[in-house]
Design a protein around this motif. Structure first.
Motif, PDB file in Angstrom:
ATOM      1  N   ILE A 119       0.938  -1.270   0.211  1.00  0.00           N
ATOM      2  CA  ILE A 119      -0.036  -0.148   0.140  1.00  0.00           C
ATOM      3  C   ILE A 119       0.826   1.235  -0.005  1.00  0.00           C
ATOM      4  O   ILE A 119       0.451   2.269  -0.681  1.00  0.00           O
ATOM      5  N   SER A 120       2.027   1.203   0.793  1.00  0.00           N
ATOM      6  CA  SER A 120       2.840   2.504   0.877  1.00  0.00           C
ATOM      7  C   SER A 120       3.465   2.726  -0.722  1.00  0.00           C
ATOM      8  O   SER A 120       4.004   3.983  -0.777  1.00  0.00           O
ATOM      9  N   SER A 121       3.294   1.869  -1.591  1.00  0.00           N
ATOM     10  CA  SER A 121       4.025   2.172  -2.840  1.00  0.00           C
ATOM     11  C   SER A 121       2.970   2.904  -3.990  1.00  0.00           C
ATOM     12  O   SER A 121       3.065   3.398  -5.001  1.00  0.00           O
ATOM     13  N   LEU A 122       1.629   2.954  -3.444  1.00  0.00           N
ATOM     14  CA  LEU A 122       0.531   3.332  -4.184  1.00  0.00           C
ATOM     15  C   LEU A 122       0.640   4.953  -4.209  1.00  0.00           C
ATOM     16  O   LEU A 122       0.958   5.541  -3.452  1.00  0.00           O
ATOM     17  N   GLY A 123      -0.473   5.409  -5.246  1.00  0.00           N
ATOM     18  CA  GLY A 123      -0.727   6.644  -5.159  1.00  0.00           C
ATOM     19  C   GLY A 123      -1.565   7.216  -4.080  1.00  0.00           C
ATOM     20  O   GLY A 123      -1.964   6.352  -3.356  1.00  0.00           O
ATOM     21  N   ALA A 124      -1.612   8.606  -3.743  1.00  0.00           N
ATOM     22  CA  ALA A 124      -2.221   8.893  -2.577  1.00  0.00           C
ATOM     23  C   ALA A 124      -3.673   8.475  -2.620  1.00  0.00           C
ATOM     24  O   ALA A 124      -4.355   7.977  -1.628  1.00  0.00           O
TER      25      ALA A 124
END
Length: 267
Positions: A119-124
């Motif tokens: 999830i930390s690598s996804l866009g806002a």
């Protein structure tokens, strides 16, 4: 009996189970701590036995973590869970204490950790929706009866779950900056408009500002978790139920809505 003295053993039963274990009736087969405990378990109902064993398991887990040693009992976790499952199948739902957290296997915990990192690598925008879904899956994994996000007239609720006999509304944020007092007050306002027994859990991956927590004050119906709490809980394999129960208890004792997992479960 772990690190219990006679006094701390009695205090533990009084605070956790509302039982006076020093009552002479529990010493019918002997006055030692082990014999009193055995008599209590043999003569109480299944619900009380589940409550007692759950509380003792939590204390045992903390004791082993503090001592820094390995569990001396082979396959202790699965044996404990098997006993709890047998007792729980015979007991009615206990309103005073939640059912013990299911013990997740190592692969399940690794999968949950991997999803948090993904999830930390996804866009806002995608990250916010994914974080809500992640939390629902996490709560479901520990039997907390999570509900999907829902909308009431004029407000959005990110979800809800049950802990013990209380219903908790969820606020989930993944922002770049720590959450400040405005967001905390807004969420608490939602809680205050619901039934008196409603509580709240605010999960902010970026944490909470110190000034915001001070301004928010004490004695609120909200407890808080941050991203480090989530990671350390999973990394140390501490059941979510235990984390939330400890946060609730310490909030009741101190009035503070946010205490870190590393402080609540010192290694």
């Amino acid at each position: 009996m772990l690190d219990f003295s006679d006094t701390s053993f009695a205090d533990f039963f009084k605070s956790e189970l509302k039982v006076g274990i020093d009552d002479p009736k529990y010493a019918a087969n002997g006055g030692s701590k082990g014999k009193r405990l055995r008599y209590f378990l043999q003569n109480c109902d299944d619900t009380a036995a589940v409550r007692a064993l759950t509380a003792l398991w939590e204390h045992r887990t903390e004791y082993i973590a503090r001592s820094g040693g390995k569990d001396p009992v082979v396959d202790a976790a699965s044996r404990y869970q098997g006993l709890i499952d047998r007792l729980s199948s015979c007991a009615a739902t206990n309103p005073a204490r939640p059912a013990p957290a299911p013990i997740l296997d190592r692969q399940k915990i690794l999968a949950i950790k991997a999803e948090l990192l993904r999830i930390s690598s996804l866009g806002a925008q995608a990250r916010g929706f994914a974080f809500e879904g992640f939390l629902k899956s996490l709560f479901d994994a520990f039997g907390l009866a999570a509900q999907e996000p829902f909308r009431l007239r004029g407000e959005q609720i990110d979800g809800s779950f049950h802990l013990g006999n209380d219903t908790y509304l969820l606020e989930a944020k993944w922002h770049g900056q720590p959450i400040g007092v405005a967001d905390l007050h807004t969420f608490h306002g939602k809680i205050e408009q619901k039934a008196a027994w409603t509580r709240g859990l605010f999960v902010s991956n970026s944490g909470f500002s110190e000034d915001g927590l001070v301004a928010f004050g004490r004695g609120k119906r909200v407890i808080c978790m941050d991203g480090l709490d989530l990671y350390e809980m999973l990394d140390r394999k501490i059941p979510l139920n235990q984390v939330l129960e400890r946060k609730v208890r310490r909030a009741a004792e101190t009035g503070m809505p946010f205490l870190r997992v590393r402080d609540l479960f010192p290694s």
